[in-house]
Scaffold this motif. Structure first.
Motif, PDB file in Angstrom:
ATOM      1  N   VAL A  12       0.841  -1.206   0.000  1.00  0.00           N
ATOM      2  CA  VAL A  12       0.000   0.000   0.000  1.00  0.00           C
ATOM      3  C   VAL A  12       0.876   1.256   0.000  1.00  0.00           C
ATOM      4  N   ASP A  31      10.077   3.388   6.971  1.00  0.00           N
ATOM      5  CA  ASP A  31       9.609   2.103   7.510  1.00  0.00           C
ATOM      6  C   ASP A  31      10.443   1.758   8.738  1.00  0.00           C
ATOM      7  N   ASN A  38       7.574  -7.821   4.954  1.00  0.00           N
ATOM      8  CA  ASN A  38       6.346  -7.425   5.670  1.00  0.00           C
ATOM      9  C   ASN A  38       5.235  -8.286   5.077  1.00  0.00           C
ATOM     10  N   CYS A  39       4.014  -7.989   5.422  1.00  0.00           N
ATOM     11  CA  CYS A  39       2.932  -8.874   4.979  1.00  0.00           C
ATOM     12  C   CYS A  39       2.847  -8.949   3.452  1.00  0.00           C
ATOM     13  N   SER A  40       3.358  -7.912   2.794  1.00  0.00           N
ATOM     14  CA  SER A  40       3.239  -7.853   1.331  1.00  0.00           C
ATOM     15  C   SER A  40       4.237  -8.763   0.619  1.00  0.00           C
ATOM     16  N   ALA A  44       0.002 -14.948  -0.676  1.00  0.00           N
ATOM     17  CA  ALA A  44      -0.209 -15.914  -1.768  1.00  0.00           C
ATOM     18  C   ALA A  44      -0.208 -15.268  -3.160  1.00  0.00           C
ATOM     19  N   GLY A  45      -0.220 -13.959  -3.219  1.00  0.00           N
ATOM     20  CA  GLY A  45      -0.077 -13.290  -4.512  1.00  0.00           C
ATOM     21  C   GLY A  45      -1.314 -13.281  -5.399  1.00  0.00           C
ATOM     22  N   TYR A  46      -2.475 -13.583  -4.839  1.00  0.00           N
ATOM     23  CA  TYR A  46      -3.686 -13.558  -5.671  1.00  0.00           C
ATOM     24  C   TYR A  46      -4.079 -12.113  -5.980  1.00  0.00           C
ATOM     25  N   ILE A 221       7.930   5.559  12.593  1.00  0.00           N
ATOM     26  CA  ILE A 221       7.244   6.821  12.902  1.00  0.00           C
ATOM     27  C   ILE A 221       6.626   6.665  14.279  1.00  0.00           C
ATOM     28  N   ALA A 380      -6.955  -6.511   5.065  1.00  0.00           N
ATOM     29  CA  ALA A 380      -7.130  -7.904   5.499  1.00  0.00           C
ATOM     30  C   ALA A 380      -6.528  -8.912   4.513  1.00  0.00           C
ATOM     31  N   MET A 381      -7.391  -9.814   3.983  1.00  0.00           N
ATOM     32  CA  MET A 381      -6.910 -10.923   3.143  1.00  0.00           C
ATOM     33  C   MET A 381      -6.609 -10.492   1.706  1.00  0.00           C
ATOM     34  N   VAL A 382      -6.932  -9.240   1.354  1.00  0.00           N
ATOM     35  CA  VAL A 382      -6.827  -8.865  -0.061  1.00  0.00           C
ATOM     36  C   VAL A 382      -5.956  -7.618  -0.308  1.00  0.00           C
ATOM     37  N   GLY A 383      -5.006  -7.390   0.591  1.00  0.00           N
ATOM     38  CA  GLY A 383      -4.172  -6.193   0.453  1.00  0.00           C
ATOM     39  C   GLY A 383      -3.268  -6.225  -0.759  1.00  0.00           C
ATOM     40  N   MET A 384      -2.809  -7.423  -1.139  1.00  0.00           N
ATOM     41  CA  MET A 384      -1.965  -7.492  -2.342  1.00  0.00           C
ATOM     42  C   MET A 384      -2.842  -7.195  -3.552  1.00  0.00           C
ATOM     43  N   SER A 385      -3.969  -7.850  -3.590  1.00  0.00           N
ATOM     44  CA  SER A 385      -4.879  -7.675  -4.721  1.00  0.00           C
ATOM     45  C   SER A 385      -5.291  -6.208  -4.896  1.00  0.00           C
TER      46      SER A 385
HETATM   47  C1  LIG Z   1      -0.599 -16.089   4.518  1.00  0.00           C
HETATM   48  C2  LIG Z   1      -1.136 -14.861   3.820  1.00  0.00           C
HETATM   49  C3  LIG Z   1      -1.599 -14.945   2.522  1.00  0.00           C
HETATM   50  C4  LIG Z   1      -2.130 -13.823   1.889  1.00  0.00           C
HETATM   51  N1  LIG Z   1      -2.504 -13.919   0.586  1.00  0.00           N
HETATM   52  C5  LIG Z   1      -2.984 -12.831  -0.057  1.00  0.00           C
HETATM   53  C6  LIG Z   1      -3.327 -12.903  -1.429  1.00  0.00           C
HETATM   54  O1  LIG Z   1      -3.180 -13.934  -2.068  1.00  0.00           O
HETATM   55  N2  LIG Z   1      -3.821 -11.793  -2.034  1.00  0.00           N
HETATM   56  C7  LIG Z   1      -4.000 -10.636  -1.341  1.00  0.00           C
HETATM   57  O2  LIG Z   1      -4.499  -9.684  -1.922  1.00  0.00           O
HETATM   58  N3  LIG Z   1      -3.629 -10.509  -0.052  1.00  0.00           N
HETATM   59  C8  LIG Z   1      -3.127 -11.590   0.609  1.00  0.00           C
HETATM   60  N4  LIG Z   1      -2.758 -11.487   1.915  1.00  0.00           N
HETATM   61  C9  LIG Z   1      -2.955 -10.203   2.609  1.00  0.00           C
HETATM   62  C10 LIG Z   1      -1.904  -9.165   2.214  1.00  0.00           C
HETATM   63  O3  LIG Z   1      -0.628  -9.748   2.321  1.00  0.00           O
HETATM   64  C11 LIG Z   1      -1.991  -7.917   3.112  1.00  0.00           C
HETATM   65  O4  LIG Z   1      -3.329  -7.439   3.126  1.00  0.00           O
HETATM   66  C12 LIG Z   1      -1.105  -6.800   2.584  1.00  0.00           C
HETATM   67  O5  LIG Z   1       0.205  -7.260   2.395  1.00  0.00           O
HETATM   68  C13 LIG Z   1      -1.100  -5.593   3.528  1.00  0.00           C
HETATM   69  O6  LIG Z   1      -0.243  -4.625   2.972  1.00  0.00           O
HETATM   70  P1  LIG Z   1       0.107  -3.295   3.735  1.00  0.00           P
HETATM   71  O7  LIG Z   1       0.981  -2.494   2.866  1.00  0.00           O
HETATM   72  O8  LIG Z   1      -1.151  -2.685   4.247  1.00  0.00           O
HETATM   73  O9  LIG Z   1       0.888  -3.766   5.074  1.00  0.00           O
HETATM   74  P2  LIG Z   1       2.332  -4.433   5.256  1.00  0.00           P
HETATM   75  O10 LIG Z   1       2.753  -5.164   4.056  1.00  0.00           O
HETATM   76  O11 LIG Z   1       2.314  -5.168   6.542  1.00  0.00           O
HETATM   77  O12 LIG Z   1       3.280  -3.178   5.391  1.00  0.00           O
HETATM   78  C14 LIG Z   1       3.211  -2.334   6.503  1.00  0.00           C
HETATM   79  C15 LIG Z   1       4.598  -1.746   6.748  1.00  0.00           C
HETATM   80  O13 LIG Z   1       4.495  -0.740   7.763  1.00  0.00           O
HETATM   81  C16 LIG Z   1       5.684  -0.783   8.538  1.00  0.00           C
HETATM   82  N5  LIG Z   1       5.445  -0.117   9.816  1.00  0.00           N
HETATM   83  C17 LIG Z   1       4.684  -0.537  10.855  1.00  0.00           C
HETATM   84  N6  LIG Z   1       4.682   0.396  11.833  1.00  0.00           N
HETATM   85  C18 LIG Z   1       5.435   1.422  11.402  1.00  0.00           C
HETATM   86  C19 LIG Z   1       5.785   2.699  11.941  1.00  0.00           C
HETATM   87  N7  LIG Z   1       5.342   3.097  13.133  1.00  0.00           N
HETATM   88  N8  LIG Z   1       6.591   3.501  11.209  1.00  0.00           N
HETATM   89  C20 LIG Z   1       7.051   3.133   9.984  1.00  0.00           C
HETATM   90  N9  LIG Z   1       6.743   1.923   9.424  1.00  0.00           N
HETATM   91  C21 LIG Z   1       5.937   1.106  10.109  1.00  0.00           C
HETATM   92  C22 LIG Z   1       5.966  -2.283   8.661  1.00  0.00           C
HETATM   93  O14 LIG Z   1       7.337  -2.491   9.003  1.00  0.00           O
HETATM   94  C23 LIG Z   1       5.616  -2.762   7.254  1.00  0.00           C
HETATM   95  O15 LIG Z   1       6.766  -2.752   6.424  1.00  0.00           O
HETATM   96  C24 LIG Z   1      -2.214 -12.588   2.580  1.00  0.00           C
HETATM   97  C25 LIG Z   1      -1.703 -12.482   3.880  1.00  0.00           C
HETATM   98  C26 LIG Z   1      -1.174 -13.605   4.501  1.00  0.00           C
HETATM   99  C27 LIG Z   1      -0.632 -13.474   5.899  1.00  0.00           C
END
Ligand SMILES: Cc1cc2nc3c(=O)[nH]c(=O)nc-3n(C[C@H](O)[C@H](O)[C@H](O)COP(=O)(O)OP(=O)(O)OC[C@H]3O[C@@H](n4cnc5c(N)ncnc54)[C@H](O)[C@@H]3O)c2cc1C
Length: 416
Positions: A12, A31, A38-40, A44-46, A221, A380-385
């Motif tokens: 994101v 970061d 991180n979660c990204s 599963a990459g869907y 932060i 949640a489950m769809v952050g990559m998508s």
């Molecule tokens: C097993 C599994 C399978 C999944 N499969 C899929 C899928 O197939 N398709 C799909 O769409 N989604 C899937 N997801 C969900 C998806 O991975 C997440 O919704 C998405 O990665 C969230 O992205 P994000 O950028 O919001 O958060 P993140 O990727 O978690 O990034 C947040 C970042 O913020 C940083 N951070 C935290 N606090 C601070 C701070 N105070 N200051 C600075 N940096 C900070 C962290 O270090 C991290 O790098 C899956 C998740 C899991 C666990």
């Protein structure tokens, strides 16, 4: 040039950086980690318009309570006396109903289709030729209950204009000739694509660096100062910054920062685990969801297959649990009886925290208490998508353009 500080280097944050930089902002991303995990990364990459049912849906609470009695089950909430968890839990209970699903199906479809289209467009940017296949997703079922559910899903998907159908076991087996399946059939979504998330994240970071985006690793932060309805100063690591705009995209850790920016988000982290195996061990041709087992599998370009799952709502500091990993492997054995996956050491298993909002919908919008702060989390489950689409929407909000889709369902203050 106006300056934007983005908190969080997940999909994101990076996607927001891409669109903000392209529209003329001077972009810095901070970061608390080093942008390598991180979660990204381990998901599963869907890239999946098929996922138009939010996590908070009918039946999830009863099913979750049953699962909680089994240490290898795909769902677990660690009971804790924690105000944020209680608030989230109450809102989740209120949201887990048919009306929530009906209200949010179109918004989830729209942001997913926008996002999928944008991912496809990214592949023509310099150095962004990442692996992407749009061959669909198979959701295997073994029980009559899930078979009935599959038929309902086809009906709902067709009403949304998405390509979906139910297949019998022989049809699916013909699509997967290299692996013996123990299934009754599958729900096939032709609309879905998939990527290798680690590759997308690595290439996106390099691309952004080449465009002049600044990366601040190990710069958590901690403090957001506001005055007169605006963010004035932000502390990242040891340094203070005075951005014109702040984007909070810190995934499961967003609640505390959003609170400082004046938004009280019901949001918790839902931990999931994943492992990669050589493709020869799990020779799938199509991404697959094991419906009863709640496990996701993704073949990556013929070299490896990722398997992952579980949703553990627990403290963000709790140590990972081997039972959950064993649960994933056991579920796989039930669907692929001739496959023997080696049990990895716990330290070799990836885990990450999905940022789960109480109604299963992302939060994307400005804080009402700080007009120069945009919050983008809760996917949640769809952050990559939804990542690419979210980044685009963040830039449209920042640039005061009319967003590509109706933003009301993502309102940051919808829970008050
Ligand atoms: C097993 C599994 C399978 C999944 N499969 C899929 C899928 O197939 N398709 C799909 O769409 N989604 C899937 N997801 C969900 C998806 O991975 C997440 O919704 C998405 O990665 C969230 O992205 P994000 O950028 O919001 O958060 P993140 O990727 O978690 O990034 C947040 C970042 O913020 C940083 N951070 C935290 N606090 C601070 C701070 N105070 N200051 C600075 N940096 C900070 C962290 O270090 C991290 O790098 C899956 C998740 C899991 C666990």
């Amino acid at each position: 040039m106006a300056k934007v500080l983005i908190a969080g280097g997940g999909i994101v944050g990076l996607s927001s950086a891409l669109y903000l930089q392209a529209s003329g902002w001077d972009v810095t991303i901070a970061d608390r980690g080093d942008f390598s995990n991180n979660c990204s990364f381990g998901n599963a990459g869907y890239i999946c318009p098929s996922h138009f049912v939010p996590l908070a849906s009918p039946g999830i609470v009863a099913q979750g309570l049953r699962w909680m009695l089994n240490p290898e089950s795909p769902f677990y909430i660690k009971p804790r006396l924690n105000e944020a968890l209680l608030r989230w839990g109450l809102q989740f209970l209120k949201s887990a109903n048919k009306a929530n699903c009906e209200r949010n199906a179109v918004p989830l479809r729209d942001i997913a289709l926008l996002s999928q289209h944008l991912y496809e467009s990214w592949r023509s940017l310099p150095g962004m030729d990442f692996y992407y296949e749009k061959k669909g997703l198979l959701e295997y079922f073994q029980t009559p209950e899930k078979q009935a559910h599959a038929h309902h899903s086809v009906h709902d998907a067709e009403a949304l204009g998405l390509d979906a159908r139910v297949m019998d076991a022989d049809e699916v087996q013909a699509m997967e000739p290299d692996i013996k399946l123990n299934i009754k059939g599958a729900l096939y979504f032709g609309c879905d694509g998939h990527v290798e998330p680690n590759e997308v994240m690595g290439k996106l970071k390099s691309y952004l660096q080449a465009q002049g985006v600044k990366f601040l690793p190990h710069a958590p932060i901690t403090t957001i100062e506001k005055k007169g309805g605006k963010v004035t100063r932000v502390k990242a690591g040891p340094n203070w910054y005075e951005p014109d705009m702040l984007v909070i995209a810190t995934g499961s850790w967003s609640r505390e920062l959003a609170l400082q920016a004046g938004a009280n988000l019901p949001l918790v982290g839902g931990r999931g685990y994943s492992m990669n195996f050589a493709h020869s061990l799990l020779p799938l041709r199509y991404p697959a969801v094991l419906m009863e087992g709640r496990v996701a599998l993704t073949p990556f370009n013929g070299h490896s297959t990722r398997i992952g799952g579980t949703m553990e709502i627990t403290s963000l500091q709790a140590p990972p649990r081997m039972n959950r990993v064993l649960g994933i492997l056991k579920a796989a054995k039930g669907y692929f009886p001739e496959v023997d996956l080696p049990v990895p050491k716990l330290e070799d298993v990836w885990y990450g925290y999905r940022p789960c909002s109480a109604d299963g919908m992302p939060f994307i919008g400005r804080s009402a208490q700080a007009s120069n702060c945009i919050i983008a989390t809760g996917h949640a489950m769809v952050g990559m998508s939804l990542g690419a689409g979210t980044g685009k929407l963040v830039s449209q909000i920042a640039n005061e353009e009319t967003p590509a889709i109706d933003m009301a369902p993502y309102a940051v203050h919808r829970f008050g």
